[in-house]
Design a protein around this motif. Sequence first.
Motif, PDB file in Angstrom:
ATOM      1  N   ALA A  33      22.266   9.324  27.347  1.00  0.00           N
ATOM      2  CA  ALA A  33      23.436   9.587  28.199  1.00  0.00           C
ATOM      3  C   ALA A  33      23.103   9.261  29.653  1.00  0.00           C
ATOM      4  O   ALA A  33      23.911   8.666  30.369  1.00  0.00           O
ATOM      5  CB  ALA A  33      23.879  11.041  28.063  1.00  0.00           C
ATOM      6  N   TYR A  34      21.899   9.633  30.089  1.00  0.00           N
ATOM      7  CA  TYR A  34      21.515   9.343  31.478  1.00  0.00           C
ATOM      8  C   TYR A  34      21.516   7.837  31.723  1.00  0.00           C
ATOM      9  O   TYR A  34      22.047   7.359  32.733  1.00  0.00           O
ATOM     10  CB  TYR A  34      20.133   9.930  31.806  1.00  0.00           C
ATOM     11  CG  TYR A  34      19.765   9.617  33.237  1.00  0.00           C
ATOM     12  CD1 TYR A  34      20.286  10.378  34.285  1.00  0.00           C
ATOM     13  CD2 TYR A  34      18.990   8.508  33.555  1.00  0.00           C
ATOM     14  CE1 TYR A  34      20.022  10.053  35.601  1.00  0.00           C
ATOM     15  CE2 TYR A  34      18.725   8.173  34.878  1.00  0.00           C
ATOM     16  CZ  TYR A  34      19.233   8.945  35.886  1.00  0.00           C
ATOM     17  OH  TYR A  34      18.992   8.616  37.209  1.00  0.00           O
ATOM     18  N   ASP A  35      20.933   7.082  30.785  1.00  0.00           N
ATOM     19  CA  ASP A  35      20.842   5.631  30.984  1.00  0.00           C
ATOM     20  C   ASP A  35      22.218   4.984  31.011  1.00  0.00           C
ATOM     21  O   ASP A  35      22.415   3.958  31.657  1.00  0.00           O
ATOM     22  CB  ASP A  35      19.976   4.998  29.892  1.00  0.00           C
ATOM     23  CG  ASP A  35      18.501   5.332  30.070  1.00  0.00           C
ATOM     24  OD1 ASP A  35      18.134   5.872  31.133  1.00  0.00           O
ATOM     25  OD2 ASP A  35      17.716   5.064  29.140  1.00  0.00           O
ATOM     26  N   VAL A  64       7.691   9.911  41.150  1.00  0.00           N
ATOM     27  CA  VAL A  64       7.920  11.359  40.988  1.00  0.00           C
ATOM     28  C   VAL A  64       9.389  11.623  40.627  1.00  0.00           C
ATOM     29  O   VAL A  64      10.292  11.126  41.282  1.00  0.00           O
ATOM     30  CB  VAL A  64       7.535  12.097  42.290  1.00  0.00           C
ATOM     31  CG1 VAL A  64       7.847  13.583  42.163  1.00  0.00           C
ATOM     32  CG2 VAL A  64       6.060  11.891  42.581  1.00  0.00           C
ATOM     33  N   GLY A  65       9.579  12.416  39.561  1.00  0.00           N
ATOM     34  CA  GLY A  65      10.933  12.599  39.025  1.00  0.00           C
ATOM     35  C   GLY A  65      11.339  11.300  38.344  1.00  0.00           C
ATOM     36  O   GLY A  65      12.451  10.808  38.511  1.00  0.00           O
ATOM     37  N   CYS A  66      10.395  10.763  37.554  1.00  0.00           N
ATOM     38  CA  CYS A  66      10.572   9.398  37.021  1.00  0.00           C
ATOM     39  C   CYS A  66      11.687   9.306  35.999  1.00  0.00           C
ATOM     40  O   CYS A  66      12.116   8.203  35.648  1.00  0.00           O
ATOM     41  CB  CYS A  66       9.257   8.885  36.444  1.00  0.00           C
ATOM     42  SG  CYS A  66       8.621   9.851  35.060  1.00  0.00           S
ATOM     43  N   ALA A  87       5.627  11.335  37.016  1.00  0.00           N
ATOM     44  CA  ALA A  87       5.679  12.796  36.875  1.00  0.00           C
ATOM     45  C   ALA A  87       7.138  13.178  36.709  1.00  0.00           C
ATOM     46  O   ALA A  87       8.003  12.702  37.462  1.00  0.00           O
ATOM     47  CB  ALA A  87       5.098  13.475  38.119  1.00  0.00           C
ATOM     48  N   GLU A  88       7.423  14.016  35.717  1.00  0.00           N
ATOM     49  CA  GLU A  88       8.817  14.352  35.412  1.00  0.00           C
ATOM     50  C   GLU A  88       8.850  15.721  34.715  1.00  0.00           C
ATOM     51  O   GLU A  88       8.166  15.913  33.714  1.00  0.00           O
ATOM     52  CB  GLU A  88       9.392  13.244  34.498  1.00  0.00           C
ATOM     53  CG  GLU A  88      10.683  13.590  33.783  1.00  0.00           C
ATOM     54  CD  GLU A  88      11.832  13.941  34.726  1.00  0.00           C
ATOM     55  OE1 GLU A  88      12.054  13.245  35.713  1.00  0.00           O
ATOM     56  OE2 GLU A  88      12.499  14.977  34.456  1.00  0.00           O
ATOM     57  N   PRO A  89       9.637  16.686  35.249  1.00  0.00           N
ATOM     58  CA  PRO A  89       9.639  18.017  34.633  1.00  0.00           C
ATOM     59  C   PRO A  89      10.413  18.128  33.321  1.00  0.00           C
ATOM     60  O   PRO A  89      10.157  19.047  32.544  1.00  0.00           O
ATOM     61  CB  PRO A  89      10.288  18.901  35.711  1.00  0.00           C
ATOM     62  CG  PRO A  89      11.066  17.968  36.569  1.00  0.00           C
ATOM     63  CD  PRO A  89      10.370  16.654  36.519  1.00  0.00           C
ATOM     64  N   ALA A 110       6.529  18.938  38.066  1.00  0.00           N
ATOM     65  CA  ALA A 110       7.519  18.873  39.140  1.00  0.00           C
ATOM     66  C   ALA A 110       6.849  18.385  40.417  1.00  0.00           C
ATOM     67  O   ALA A 110       5.627  18.515  40.595  1.00  0.00           O
ATOM     68  CB  ALA A 110       8.129  20.254  39.365  1.00  0.00           C
ATOM     69  N   ALA A 111       7.666  17.853  41.318  1.00  0.00           N
ATOM     70  CA  ALA A 111       7.160  17.324  42.589  1.00  0.00           C
ATOM     71  C   ALA A 111       6.383  18.384  43.356  1.00  0.00           C
ATOM     72  O   ALA A 111       5.390  18.068  44.030  1.00  0.00           O
ATOM     73  CB  ALA A 111       8.340  16.840  43.437  1.00  0.00           C
ATOM     74  N   GLU A 112       6.823  19.637  43.261  1.00  0.00           N
ATOM     75  CA  GLU A 112       6.221  20.699  44.073  1.00  0.00           C
ATOM     76  C   GLU A 112       4.800  21.029  43.648  1.00  0.00           C
ATOM     77  O   GLU A 112       4.064  21.660  44.405  1.00  0.00           O
ATOM     78  CB  GLU A 112       7.086  21.969  43.985  1.00  0.00           C
ATOM     79  CG  GLU A 112       8.496  21.836  44.574  1.00  0.00           C
ATOM     80  CD  GLU A 112       9.521  21.284  43.584  1.00  0.00           C
ATOM     81  OE1 GLU A 112       9.130  20.703  42.540  1.00  0.00           O
ATOM     82  OE2 GLU A 112      10.728  21.427  43.859  1.00  0.00           O
ATOM     83  N   GLU A 113       4.418  20.614  42.429  1.00  0.00           N
ATOM     84  CA  GLU A 113       3.063  20.911  41.917  1.00  0.00           C
ATOM     85  C   GLU A 113       2.559  19.712  41.138  1.00  0.00           C
ATOM     86  O   GLU A 113       2.579  19.704  39.907  1.00  0.00           O
ATOM     87  CB  GLU A 113       3.112  22.130  40.991  1.00  0.00           C
ATOM     88  CG  GLU A 113       3.447  23.422  41.699  1.00  0.00           C
ATOM     89  CD  GLU A 113       3.862  24.514  40.712  1.00  0.00           C
ATOM     90  OE1 GLU A 113       3.145  25.515  40.652  1.00  0.00           O
ATOM     91  OE2 GLU A 113       4.878  24.327  40.012  1.00  0.00           O
ATOM     92  N   SER A 126      10.040   8.290  44.959  1.00  0.00           N
ATOM     93  CA  SER A 126      10.929   9.108  44.129  1.00  0.00           C
ATOM     94  C   SER A 126      12.336   8.583  44.336  1.00  0.00           C
ATOM     95  O   SER A 126      12.775   8.378  45.462  1.00  0.00           O
ATOM     96  CB  SER A 126      10.822  10.600  44.473  1.00  0.00           C
ATOM     97  OG  SER A 126      11.470  10.880  45.677  1.00  0.00           O
ATOM     98  N   GLN A 127      13.000   8.301  43.242  1.00  0.00           N
ATOM     99  CA  GLN A 127      14.318   7.667  43.275  1.00  0.00           C
ATOM    100  C   GLN A 127      15.371   8.673  42.815  1.00  0.00           C
ATOM    101  O   GLN A 127      15.364   9.098  41.658  1.00  0.00           O
ATOM    102  CB  GLN A 127      14.287   6.427  42.364  1.00  0.00           C
ATOM    103  CG  GLN A 127      15.602   5.688  42.245  1.00  0.00           C
ATOM    104  CD  GLN A 127      15.461   4.304  41.632  1.00  0.00           C
ATOM    105  OE1 GLN A 127      14.894   3.400  42.231  1.00  0.00           O
ATOM    106  NE2 GLN A 127      15.969   4.120  40.423  1.00  0.00           N
ATOM    107  N   LEU A 128      16.234   9.110  43.722  1.00  0.00           N
ATOM    108  CA  LEU A 128      17.366  10.000  43.405  1.00  0.00           C
ATOM    109  C   LEU A 128      16.893  11.375  42.941  1.00  0.00           C
ATOM    110  O   LEU A 128      17.502  11.968  42.051  1.00  0.00           O
ATOM    111  CB  LEU A 128      18.261   9.373  42.306  1.00  0.00           C
ATOM    112  CG  LEU A 128      18.717   7.932  42.564  1.00  0.00           C
ATOM    113  CD1 LEU A 128      19.472   7.388  41.355  1.00  0.00           C
ATOM    114  CD2 LEU A 128      19.579   7.838  43.824  1.00  0.00           C
TER     115      LEU A 128
END
Length: 283
Positions: A33-35, A64-66, A87-89, A110-113, A126-128
Amino acid sequence: MRESTPVTGWRPRPDGSTLGRMPGAETFRAADAYDRAVGRYGPSLAAELIAFAGVEPPMRALDVGCGTGLLTAALAERLGAEQVAGAEPSEPFAEACRARVPGTEVVVAAAEELPFADGAFDVALSQLVANFMRDAEAGIRELARVVRPGGVVASCVWDYAGEMTLLRAFWDAARDVEPERAAAADEGVVMRWCTEDELRGLWEGAGLADVRTGALTARADYESFEDLWAPFPTGIAPSGAFAASLDEEGQAVLRDAFRRRLGVGDDAFELTARAWAVRGTVP
Ligand SMILES: C[S@@+](CC[C@H](N)C(=O)[O-])C[C@H]1O[C@@H](n2cnc3c(N)ncnc32)[C@H](O)[C@@H]1O
């Protein structure tokens, strides 16, 4: 129409308006759905972001948040898969990224850690993603930590209030149909980081030097309006979450208003989307 789903968990912006934590990060689970939704813009946006950030071999890059790996794939194409990490949560998104970009290390984080050593990369992108971080200030500081001195941290966010055509038309249509609820969820209003000045402040606050901002233009092709609408009722992203919160009748009304706002029909068309980009150098 059924009872509205309340939107909770927002925090106020510095100017006092209601902005900030959006429902949305938790909707990033269905990779297909995201794609088919915002992901359609991913490859062309990635090409622009890579050029803006000055990514070139033999750099080692972190995404980050790939997500499902749209930027990661473009980085791997340019640098080689083994020179790229993601990196992706969201576990299903991380899994989709691994499948899309074999040979690239993708961690659930996550980006924070970030589970990487200081200075491990030449560039972190990091994109969006900044608007979906729990704490964007901490997240960008982490991106800066894992990049070597002299390396680059770069990112982009949609111009939600302006020329991200798809989402602007969606929220304008939603405001036609459900003015109060849509006004409170409109990403052009509630997203915390969506102007060049806000991004510059975020980057400078993270201690990055030589900060520059600019506009990127992404494109997506659609077979028809139906092709565009199909992912929305699945609940993907804040716009999809809003569409999915309506009953069948409400969705039909929104769908028609959206189609009118876009002025498209059963033929193929292309939409463009502007993103604001920012880059800075690690001192
Ligand atoms: C709009 S999507 C962008 C995905 C991908 N970068 C792209 O361009 O297609 C936002 C992504 O940010 C991820 N995300 C949410 N919270 C995050 C956090 N705290 N740190 C890193 N990524 C996060 C979501 O899971 C989702 O994959």
